[in-house]
Motif scaffolding. Sequence first.
Motif, PDB file in Angstrom:
ATOM      1  N   TRP A 114      -9.594  51.616  49.308  1.00 43.21           N
ATOM      2  CA  TRP A 114      -9.861  52.949  48.771  1.00 43.21           C
ATOM      3  C   TRP A 114     -10.931  52.890  47.687  1.00 43.21           C
ATOM      4  O   TRP A 114     -10.978  51.960  46.899  1.00 43.21           O
ATOM      5  CB  TRP A 114      -8.574  53.527  48.165  1.00 43.21           C
ATOM      6  CG  TRP A 114      -7.421  53.499  49.120  1.00 43.21           C
ATOM      7  CD1 TRP A 114      -6.316  52.718  49.041  1.00 43.21           C
ATOM      8  CD2 TRP A 114      -7.283  54.281  50.307  1.00 43.21           C
ATOM      9  NE1 TRP A 114      -5.491  52.957  50.107  1.00 43.21           N
ATOM     10  CE2 TRP A 114      -6.060  53.918  50.900  1.00 43.21           C
ATOM     11  CE3 TRP A 114      -8.070  55.261  50.927  1.00 43.21           C
ATOM     12  CZ2 TRP A 114      -5.610  54.487  52.079  1.00 43.21           C
ATOM     13  CZ3 TRP A 114      -7.618  55.831  52.103  1.00 43.21           C
ATOM     14  CH2 TRP A 114      -6.395  55.445  52.662  1.00 43.21           C
ATOM     15  N   GLN A 132     -15.480  57.737  47.241  1.00 42.19           N
ATOM     16  CA  GLN A 132     -15.300  58.305  48.590  1.00 42.19           C
ATOM     17  C   GLN A 132     -13.940  58.984  48.771  1.00 42.19           C
ATOM     18  O   GLN A 132     -13.835  60.075  49.321  1.00 42.19           O
ATOM     19  CB  GLN A 132     -15.462  57.186  49.621  1.00 42.19           C
ATOM     20  CG  GLN A 132     -15.510  57.715  51.042  1.00 42.19           C
ATOM     21  CD  GLN A 132     -15.604  56.587  52.057  1.00 42.19           C
ATOM     22  OE1 GLN A 132     -15.858  55.431  51.717  1.00 42.19           O
ATOM     23  NE2 GLN A 132     -15.375  56.916  53.311  1.00 42.19           N
ATOM     24  N   HIS A 133     -12.897  58.320  48.312  1.00 43.81           N
ATOM     25  CA  HIS A 133     -11.544  58.820  48.582  1.00 43.81           C
ATOM     26  C   HIS A 133     -10.924  59.546  47.392  1.00 43.81           C
ATOM     27  O   HIS A 133      -9.902  60.206  47.523  1.00 43.81           O
ATOM     28  CB  HIS A 133     -10.635  57.656  49.002  1.00 43.81           C
ATOM     29  CG  HIS A 133     -11.164  56.888  50.162  1.00 43.81           C
ATOM     30  ND1 HIS A 133     -11.730  55.645  50.060  1.00 43.81           N
ATOM     31  CD2 HIS A 133     -11.250  57.221  51.486  1.00 43.81           C
ATOM     32  CE1 HIS A 133     -12.126  55.216  51.241  1.00 43.81           C
ATOM     33  NE2 HIS A 133     -11.855  56.150  52.126  1.00 43.81           N
ATOM     34  N   GLU A 156      -8.414  54.844  43.629  1.00 42.06           N
ATOM     35  CA  GLU A 156      -8.367  53.419  43.973  1.00 42.06           C
ATOM     36  C   GLU A 156      -7.181  52.797  43.259  1.00 42.06           C
ATOM     37  O   GLU A 156      -6.647  53.367  42.298  1.00 42.06           O
ATOM     38  CB  GLU A 156      -9.676  52.717  43.583  1.00 42.06           C
ATOM     39  CG  GLU A 156      -9.927  52.690  42.105  1.00 42.06           C
ATOM     40  CD  GLU A 156     -11.241  52.002  41.746  1.00 42.06           C
ATOM     41  OE1 GLU A 156     -11.442  50.855  42.163  1.00 42.06           O
ATOM     42  OE2 GLU A 156     -12.034  52.622  41.030  1.00 42.06           O
ATOM     43  N   VAL A 180      -1.240  61.300  48.125  1.00 39.68           N
ATOM     44  CA  VAL A 180      -2.554  61.909  47.908  1.00 39.68           C
ATOM     45  C   VAL A 180      -3.191  62.265  49.249  1.00 39.68           C
ATOM     46  O   VAL A 180      -2.841  61.694  50.285  1.00 39.68           O
ATOM     47  CB  VAL A 180      -3.511  60.949  47.135  1.00 39.68           C
ATOM     48  CG1 VAL A 180      -2.887  60.476  45.828  1.00 39.68           C
ATOM     49  CG2 VAL A 180      -3.906  59.734  47.997  1.00 39.68           C
ATOM     50  N   PRO A 212      -6.683  61.840  50.728  1.00 39.45           N
ATOM     51  CA  PRO A 212      -7.968  61.208  50.413  1.00 39.45           C
ATOM     52  C   PRO A 212      -9.152  62.149  50.635  1.00 39.45           C
ATOM     53  O   PRO A 212      -9.187  62.905  51.612  1.00 39.45           O
ATOM     54  CB  PRO A 212      -8.023  60.009  51.380  1.00 39.45           C
ATOM     55  CG  PRO A 212      -6.599  59.713  51.705  1.00 39.45           C
ATOM     56  CD  PRO A 212      -5.893  61.039  51.689  1.00 39.45           C
ATOM     57  N   GLY A 213     -10.092  62.090  49.724  1.00 39.56           N
ATOM     58  CA  GLY A 213     -11.340  62.834  49.870  1.00 39.56           C
ATOM     59  C   GLY A 213     -11.328  64.251  49.328  1.00 39.56           C
ATOM     60  O   GLY A 213     -12.382  64.886  49.211  1.00 39.56           O
ATOM     61  N   VAL A 231       0.849  56.201  47.981  1.00 36.04           N
ATOM     62  CA  VAL A 231       0.100  55.167  47.251  1.00 36.04           C
ATOM     63  C   VAL A 231       1.116  54.301  46.499  1.00 36.04           C
ATOM     64  O   VAL A 231       1.579  54.659  45.432  1.00 36.04           O
ATOM     65  CB  VAL A 231      -0.900  55.805  46.261  1.00 36.04           C
ATOM     66  CG1 VAL A 231      -1.736  54.729  45.577  1.00 36.04           C
ATOM     67  CG2 VAL A 231      -1.802  56.804  46.978  1.00 36.04           C
ATOM     68  N   MET A 240      -7.677  57.776  39.546  1.00 37.82           N
ATOM     69  CA  MET A 240      -7.949  58.914  40.448  1.00 37.82           C
ATOM     70  C   MET A 240      -8.724  60.016  39.753  1.00 37.82           C
ATOM     71  O   MET A 240      -8.751  60.105  38.529  1.00 37.82           O
ATOM     72  CB  MET A 240      -6.639  59.475  41.001  1.00 37.82           C
ATOM     73  CG  MET A 240      -5.694  59.990  39.936  1.00 37.82           C
ATOM     74  SD  MET A 240      -4.189  60.713  40.616  1.00 37.82           S
ATOM     75  CE  MET A 240      -4.595  62.451  40.497  1.00 37.82           C
ATOM     76  N   LEU A 261      -8.330  65.379  42.993  1.00 36.31           N
ATOM     77  CA  LEU A 261      -7.708  64.852  44.214  1.00 36.31           C
ATOM     78  C   LEU A 261      -6.354  65.535  44.414  1.00 36.31           C
ATOM     79  O   LEU A 261      -5.535  65.576  43.487  1.00 36.31           O
ATOM     80  CB  LEU A 261      -7.497  63.339  44.059  1.00 36.31           C
ATOM     81  CG  LEU A 261      -6.853  62.623  45.242  1.00 36.31           C
ATOM     82  CD1 LEU A 261      -7.818  62.536  46.420  1.00 36.31           C
ATOM     83  CD2 LEU A 261      -6.394  61.229  44.825  1.00 36.31           C
ATOM     84  N   HIS A 287      -2.717  65.812  45.004  1.00 34.81           N
ATOM     85  CA  HIS A 287      -1.669  64.798  44.871  1.00 34.81           C
ATOM     86  C   HIS A 287      -0.323  65.455  44.579  1.00 34.81           C
ATOM     87  O   HIS A 287      -0.259  66.610  44.154  1.00 34.81           O
ATOM     88  CB  HIS A 287      -2.023  63.793  43.774  1.00 34.81           C
ATOM     89  CG  HIS A 287      -2.128  64.399  42.403  1.00 34.81           C
ATOM     90  ND1 HIS A 287      -3.218  65.138  41.993  1.00 34.81           N
ATOM     91  CD2 HIS A 287      -1.271  64.393  41.362  1.00 34.81           C
ATOM     92  CE1 HIS A 287      -3.032  65.542  40.758  1.00 34.81           C
ATOM     93  NE2 HIS A 287      -1.850  65.117  40.343  1.00 34.81           N
TER      94      HIS A 287
END
Length: 227
Positions: free
Chosen positions: A6, A10-11, A14, A149, A151-152, A174, A184, A188, A190
């Motif tokens: 991750w 991009q996502h 991490e 989450v 992603p993106g 996660v 994060m 995002l 979540h």
Amino acid sequence: MAHPAWSLAQHGFEVIAGLVVGEQLDELLATCPPIDGGGLRNAVERWPQAKRLVDAPSLAGVITRRLGVAPILTRAILFNKSPGRNWALGLHQDTTIAVEERRDVPEFGPWSIKDGVVHVQAPASVLASMVTVRLHIDDADESNGCLRVVPGTHRRGLIPERELAGMDARAISVEAAAGDAVVMRPLLLHGSGRNTSNRERRVLHMEFANAELPGGLRWHREPTACI
Ligand SMILES: O=C(O)CCC(=O)C(=O)O
């Protein structure tokens, strides 16, 4: 070590494995303050060992590399989901920031006060530049309510409420071990499930900014020495 799958860019998140290890982690575990409700606000001020950690160059380096400049720690909350204090949180974006005082500036609002600190909903441009570090005090997996989450989604600006329902099927869990950090973007999407285990799930949630606010608004700052 960053988990390779991750990326923050991009996502929108991490996982940094072993950000805190050994004696430092033992010290956090031994001194973690009790939490009455779901969360302890101003946690760095109230937890000297956490303050020492945040003041240490290693954490400052991790954050600085991601924000590009010396970060401002604006909010620190110690969350605990324990078998006795338990909740599920639907998918959402973090849209509220902590500031020093109210000042009416276009695009900021509504306002609220949480534990004596003024909070306001911020525009996406401000939220997009922030980074949240969630330092895990306990191992977290689906059984004790780890983060979920989509992603993106941090790249979609503020997502209208009516679009959230369809997102659940795309959410992933996660998992993290004690001492790992999930880094994060607040935008995002979540949430997290209930803790169905007999273990605690404590997380030190810290929000960092990298620039001053517009219109004379000032960030609320947690008292830290080097960031
Ligand atoms: O710690 C959790 O389970 C979720 C916290 C959260 O979603 C938040 O702070 O917005």
